[in-house]
Design a protein around this motif. Structure first.
Motif, PDB file in Angstrom:
ATOM      1  N   GLY A 282     -68.310  16.205  -0.168  1.00  0.00           N
ATOM      2  CA  GLY A 282     -67.985  16.573  -1.287  1.00  0.00           C
ATOM      3  C   GLY A 282     -67.102  14.768  -1.593  1.00  0.00           C
ATOM      4  N   GLN A 283     -67.205  14.843  -3.428  1.00  0.00           N
ATOM      5  CA  GLN A 283     -66.446  13.856  -3.498  1.00  0.00           C
ATOM      6  C   GLN A 283     -65.005  14.312  -3.149  1.00  0.00           C
ATOM      7  OE1 GLN A 283     -67.579  11.861  -5.323  1.00  0.00           O
ATOM      8  NE2 GLN A 283     -69.525  12.517  -5.414  1.00  0.00           N
ATOM      9  N   ILE A 284     -64.639  12.442  -2.930  1.00  0.00           N
ATOM     10  CA  ILE A 284     -63.021  12.054  -2.480  1.00  0.00           C
ATOM     11  C   ILE A 284     -62.968  10.675  -3.196  1.00  0.00           C
ATOM     12  CG2 ILE A 284     -64.557  11.903  -0.230  1.00  0.00           C
ATOM     13  CD1 ILE A 284     -61.824  12.061   1.196  1.00  0.00           C
ATOM     14  N   ASP A 285     -61.291  10.734  -3.422  1.00  0.00           N
ATOM     15  CA  ASP A 285     -61.284  10.144  -3.952  1.00  0.00           C
ATOM     16  C   ASP A 285     -60.478   8.819  -2.670  1.00  0.00           C
ATOM     17  OD1 ASP A 285     -60.071   8.037  -5.984  1.00  0.00           O
ATOM     18  OD2 ASP A 285     -58.694   8.865  -6.694  1.00  0.00           O
ATOM     19  N   VAL A 286     -61.022   7.633  -2.741  1.00  0.00           N
ATOM     20  CA  VAL A 286     -60.119   7.257  -1.537  1.00  0.00           C
ATOM     21  C   VAL A 286     -61.034   5.957  -2.472  1.00  0.00           C
ATOM     22  CG1 VAL A 286     -59.811   9.118   0.383  1.00  0.00           C
ATOM     23  CG2 VAL A 286     -62.576   7.484  -0.219  1.00  0.00           C
ATOM     24  N   ASP A 287     -60.192   4.353  -1.066  1.00  0.00           N
ATOM     25  CA  ASP A 287     -60.251   3.018  -1.610  1.00  0.00           C
ATOM     26  C   ASP A 287     -61.239   2.650  -0.585  1.00  0.00           C
ATOM     27  OD1 ASP A 287     -58.057   2.927  -4.058  1.00  0.00           O
ATOM     28  OD2 ASP A 287     -57.007   2.596  -2.069  1.00  0.00           O
TER      29      ASP A 287
ATOM     30  N   LEU B 246     -68.420   5.226  10.248  1.00  0.00           N
ATOM     31  CA  LEU B 246     -68.123   6.024   9.832  1.00  0.00           C
ATOM     32  C   LEU B 246     -67.367   6.872  10.052  1.00  0.00           C
ATOM     33  CD1 LEU B 246     -72.104   7.152  10.061  1.00  0.00           C
ATOM     34  CD2 LEU B 246     -71.388   5.778   8.129  1.00  0.00           C
ATOM     35  N   VAL B 247     -66.316   7.969   8.478  1.00  0.00           N
ATOM     36  CA  VAL B 247     -66.001   8.865   9.338  1.00  0.00           C
ATOM     37  C   VAL B 247     -66.155  10.099   8.258  1.00  0.00           C
ATOM     38  CG1 VAL B 247     -63.555   9.573   8.946  1.00  0.00           C
ATOM     39  CG2 VAL B 247     -63.804   7.234   9.931  1.00  0.00           C
ATOM     40  N   PRO B 248     -66.191  10.861   9.266  1.00  0.00           N
ATOM     41  CA  PRO B 248     -67.359  12.864   8.543  1.00  0.00           C
ATOM     42  C   PRO B 248     -66.066  13.022   7.914  1.00  0.00           C
ATOM     43  CG  PRO B 248     -68.114  12.031  10.794  1.00  0.00           C
ATOM     44  CD  PRO B 248     -67.262  11.125  10.545  1.00  0.00           C
ATOM     45  N   PHE B 249     -66.261  13.452   6.568  1.00  0.00           N
ATOM     46  CA  PHE B 249     -65.241  14.367   5.906  1.00  0.00           C
ATOM     47  C   PHE B 249     -65.456  15.979   5.807  1.00  0.00           C
ATOM     48  CE2 PHE B 249     -61.792  15.340   2.970  1.00  0.00           C
ATOM     49  CZ  PHE B 249     -60.678  15.417   3.715  1.00  0.00           C
ATOM     50  N   SER B 250     -64.786  16.942   5.731  1.00  0.00           N
ATOM     51  CA  SER B 250     -65.926  17.902   5.252  1.00  0.00           C
ATOM     52  C   SER B 250     -64.433  18.230   3.893  1.00  0.00           C
ATOM     53  CB  SER B 250     -65.285  19.324   6.008  1.00  0.00           C
ATOM     54  OG  SER B 250     -65.718  20.394   5.410  1.00  0.00           O
ATOM     55  N   THR B 251     -64.585  18.397   2.923  1.00  0.00           N
ATOM     56  CA  THR B 251     -63.951  18.890   1.819  1.00  0.00           C
ATOM     57  C   THR B 251     -64.255  19.919   1.721  1.00  0.00           C
ATOM     58  OG1 THR B 251     -66.042  18.633   0.007  1.00  0.00           O
ATOM     59  CG2 THR B 251     -64.000  17.194   0.736  1.00  0.00           C
TER      60      THR B 251
ATOM     61  N   PRO C 221     -77.203  -4.725  14.616  1.00  0.00           N
ATOM     62  CA  PRO C 221     -75.798  -4.234  15.124  1.00  0.00           C
ATOM     63  C   PRO C 221     -75.084  -3.200  15.287  1.00  0.00           C
ATOM     64  CG  PRO C 221     -75.786  -5.815  13.051  1.00  0.00           C
ATOM     65  CD  PRO C 221     -77.362  -5.826  13.395  1.00  0.00           C
ATOM     66  N   GLU C 222     -74.496  -3.127  15.742  1.00  0.00           N
ATOM     67  CA  GLU C 222     -73.398  -2.221  16.170  1.00  0.00           C
ATOM     68  C   GLU C 222     -73.131  -1.179  15.124  1.00  0.00           C
ATOM     69  OE1 GLU C 222     -70.797  -3.544  18.837  1.00  0.00           O
ATOM     70  OE2 GLU C 222     -69.673  -4.474  17.324  1.00  0.00           O
ATOM     71  N   ILE C 223     -72.812   0.533  15.137  1.00  0.00           N
ATOM     72  CA  ILE C 223     -72.409   1.135  13.818  1.00  0.00           C
ATOM     73  C   ILE C 223     -71.713   1.818  15.282  1.00  0.00           C
ATOM     74  CG2 ILE C 223     -74.977   2.406  14.536  1.00  0.00           C
ATOM     75  CD1 ILE C 223     -73.540   3.395  10.890  1.00  0.00           C
ATOM     76  N   ALA C 224     -70.329   2.670  14.139  1.00  0.00           N
ATOM     77  CA  ALA C 224     -69.426   3.479  14.766  1.00  0.00           C
ATOM     78  C   ALA C 224     -69.008   5.324  14.189  1.00  0.00           C
ATOM     79  CB  ALA C 224     -68.910   2.968  15.695  1.00  0.00           C
ATOM     80  N   VAL C 225     -69.107   5.962  15.057  1.00  0.00           N
ATOM     81  CA  VAL C 225     -68.727   7.231  14.247  1.00  0.00           C
ATOM     82  C   VAL C 225     -67.684   7.490  14.744  1.00  0.00           C
ATOM     83  CG1 VAL C 225     -69.067   9.418  13.662  1.00  0.00           C
ATOM     84  CG2 VAL C 225     -70.684   7.552  14.009  1.00  0.00           C
ATOM     85  N   VAL C 226     -65.876   8.005  14.066  1.00  0.00           N
ATOM     86  CA  VAL C 226     -65.074   8.451  14.793  1.00  0.00           C
ATOM     87  C   VAL C 226     -64.790   9.596  13.254  1.00  0.00           C
ATOM     88  CG1 VAL C 226     -62.526   7.371  15.200  1.00  0.00           C
ATOM     89  CG2 VAL C 226     -64.385   5.736  15.095  1.00  0.00           C
ATOM     90  N   MET C 227     -64.122  10.904  14.329  1.00  0.00           N
ATOM     91  CA  MET C 227     -63.722  12.313  13.867  1.00  0.00           C
ATOM     92  C   MET C 227     -62.524  11.790  12.988  1.00  0.00           C
ATOM     93  SD  MET C 227     -66.482  14.195  13.898  1.00  0.00           S
ATOM     94  CE  MET C 227     -67.507  13.255  14.922  1.00  0.00           C
ATOM     95  N   ALA C 228     -62.543  12.711  11.348  1.00  0.00           N
ATOM     96  CA  ALA C 228     -61.782  12.185  10.481  1.00  0.00           C
ATOM     97  C   ALA C 228     -59.695  13.209  10.897  1.00  0.00           C
ATOM     98  CB  ALA C 228     -62.107  13.335   9.143  1.00  0.00           C
ATOM     99  N   ASP C 229     -60.205  13.523  12.331  1.00  0.00           N
ATOM    100  CA  ASP C 229     -58.791  14.666  12.506  1.00  0.00           C
ATOM    101  C   ASP C 229     -58.529  13.751  13.758  1.00  0.00           C
ATOM    102  OD1 ASP C 229     -60.779  15.068  14.159  1.00  0.00           O
ATOM    103  OD2 ASP C 229     -60.611  17.416  13.990  1.00  0.00           O
ATOM    104  N   LEU C 230     -58.545  12.280  13.871  1.00  0.00           N
ATOM    105  CA  LEU C 230     -57.646  12.197  15.471  1.00  0.00           C
ATOM    106  C   LEU C 230     -56.936  11.824  14.764  1.00  0.00           C
ATOM    107  CD1 LEU C 230     -61.322   9.872  16.888  1.00  0.00           C
ATOM    108  CD2 LEU C 230     -60.327  12.741  17.312  1.00  0.00           C
TER     109      LEU C 230
ATOM    110  N   PHE D  81     -53.290  18.011   4.549  1.00  0.00           N
ATOM    111  CA  PHE D  81     -52.741  17.651   5.983  1.00  0.00           C
ATOM    112  C   PHE D  81     -54.388  16.941   6.570  1.00  0.00           C
ATOM    113  CE2 PHE D  81     -52.290  18.534  10.577  1.00  0.00           C
ATOM    114  CZ  PHE D  81     -52.182  17.708  10.819  1.00  0.00           C
ATOM    115  N   ALA D  82     -55.196  17.484   6.230  1.00  0.00           N
ATOM    116  CA  ALA D  82     -56.709  17.023   6.281  1.00  0.00           C
ATOM    117  C   ALA D  82     -56.988  15.870   5.758  1.00  0.00           C
ATOM    118  CB  ALA D  82     -58.276  18.041   6.308  1.00  0.00           C
ATOM    119  N   ARG D  83     -56.311  15.636   4.776  1.00  0.00           N
ATOM    120  CA  ARG D  83     -56.609  14.057   3.877  1.00  0.00           C
ATOM    121  C   ARG D  83     -55.188  12.999   4.846  1.00  0.00           C
ATOM    122  NH1 ARG D  83     -59.217  14.801  -1.876  1.00  0.00           N
ATOM    123  NH2 ARG D  83     -60.599  16.197  -1.073  1.00  0.00           N
ATOM    124  N   ALA D  84     -54.349  13.976   4.789  1.00  0.00           N
ATOM    125  CA  ALA D  84     -53.258  12.585   5.681  1.00  0.00           C
ATOM    126  C   ALA D  84     -54.220  12.196   7.068  1.00  0.00           C
ATOM    127  CB  ALA D  84     -51.971  13.546   5.788  1.00  0.00           C
ATOM    128  N   MET D  85     -54.322  12.484   7.706  1.00  0.00           N
ATOM    129  CA  MET D  85     -54.937  12.598   9.313  1.00  0.00           C
ATOM    130  C   MET D  85     -56.163  11.860   8.183  1.00  0.00           C
ATOM    131  SD  MET D  85     -54.875  15.559  11.471  1.00  0.00           S
ATOM    132  CE  MET D  85     -56.360  17.104  10.409  1.00  0.00           C
TER     133      MET D  85
END
Lengths: 212, 212
Positions: free
Chosen positions: B53-58, B4-9, B89-98, B28-32
């Protein structure tokens, strides 16, 4: 391996002035250095303090009043001269304010292969390195991490980087005390709690503070 | 593994307001986030964006408008329910600004054994973790690193800690841009250089700045 630990006896940790008195900054700096020295010994290596002034400790001390870069380079040159310019054994430099360094992360640094092994510090710095190359010298001004990579390339030394939060954390500013309280377990942490610091959360952000 | 990659729009990266416009902070947040997603994929895992919020990614996106802690805990619970409460199985969370995370440091995180594996962030935070325990839940408020250790202990999960400078570096404040320029090599670094940022050294301290 000999591990140099540069230490300044003159107004150490001046950026902590907003939260610690001059006497406290001196005592805290010595507590951090003692933790670093002990961690190096626990990792099986030989700390050697490179101090700007006299200091009373149980490990070898060299006093050199010159700026950090000049003092470290003098020791690197002396090491090469003593061993012969074919390189000889390795030498390391570990900053005295890495208050959350542990023996195991230092072992990771010392055991990483490479002519020059760098543990970057925050803000473009170099918090620790191992040199196994006779031509490597330091320049601590500015973006020393990038400069050290360039210096290594210039003398034909390959570079490895050790990715460690604990080694990247040098304690310079009030915000850094949060890391000591959160991740430390030595004299430096005890010093902070003894003088009244605790972790405080305000608006979701954490700070280290004590009653006025 | 699902990561999981939490992201704030909504007004992302507000603490960068002194140096980046609202539009720039958003880009810049989207680039990170794109760099983080790509690094997770390169490490052989499956990123899943958890967005406010809605975000357009693949990659798969779940929109959840709730605060971070609630949104992550809902996904952790759903994961356990889908797999059965015996853990699964395992699950992970990684912040979107690393922004300086690399595939190899993420592999180090994902491959570290333990019921709960935490990569601490600066300031007492939790920048990434792996959970292999059905009872582990998060609380991102305040000293989340210490709180997550306590939560793990409460549910009987053992904890391992990954000591990584790259994973400890979340990009929140102007000073953090120095790390992106020094150690980054992806879209986030390119974005900063494209809008004019360079490393500057003043009085021996390094900052990221651009012409006024």
């Amino acid at each position: 391996m000999e591990v140099l630990v540069p230490f300044s006896t003159e107004s150490p940790k001046s950026r902590l002035e907003p939260v610690l008195s001059e006497r406290e900054r001196r005592d805290f700096a010595r507590a951090m250095a003692a933790d670093v020295v002990e961690a190096i010994e626990a990792a099986g290596h030989h700390p050697h303090i490179l101090s700007t002034g006299q200091i009373d400790v149980d490990v070898p001390v060299t006093v050199d009043e010159r700026p950090l870069t000049d003092a470290v380079n003098a020791r690197l040159s002396a090491h090469v001269d003593a061993r012969g310019s074919d390189g000889g054994p390795e030498i390391a430099v570990v900053m005295a304010d890495l208050a959350i360094a542990t023996p195991s992360v230092l072992e990771r640094l010392f055991e990483t292969p490479g002519d020059v092994v760098i543990a970057p510090g925050r803000g473009g710095g170099t918090n620790a390195f191992v040199s196994r190359h006779p031509g490597f010298r330091v320049d601590y001004h500015g973006t020393s991490y990038l400069d050290h990579r360039e210096i290594a390339a210039t003398v034909g030394a390959d570079v490895c980087v050790v990715d460690s939060f604990r080694l990247a954390t040098d304690v310079d500013e009030p915000a850094d005390l949060v890391e000591v309280l959160t991740h430390g377990d030595g004299r430096a942490r005890t010093y902070l709690t003894d003088v009244g610091f605790t972790l405080q959360t305000t608006d979701g952000r954490v700070s280290a503070s004590r009653p006025e």
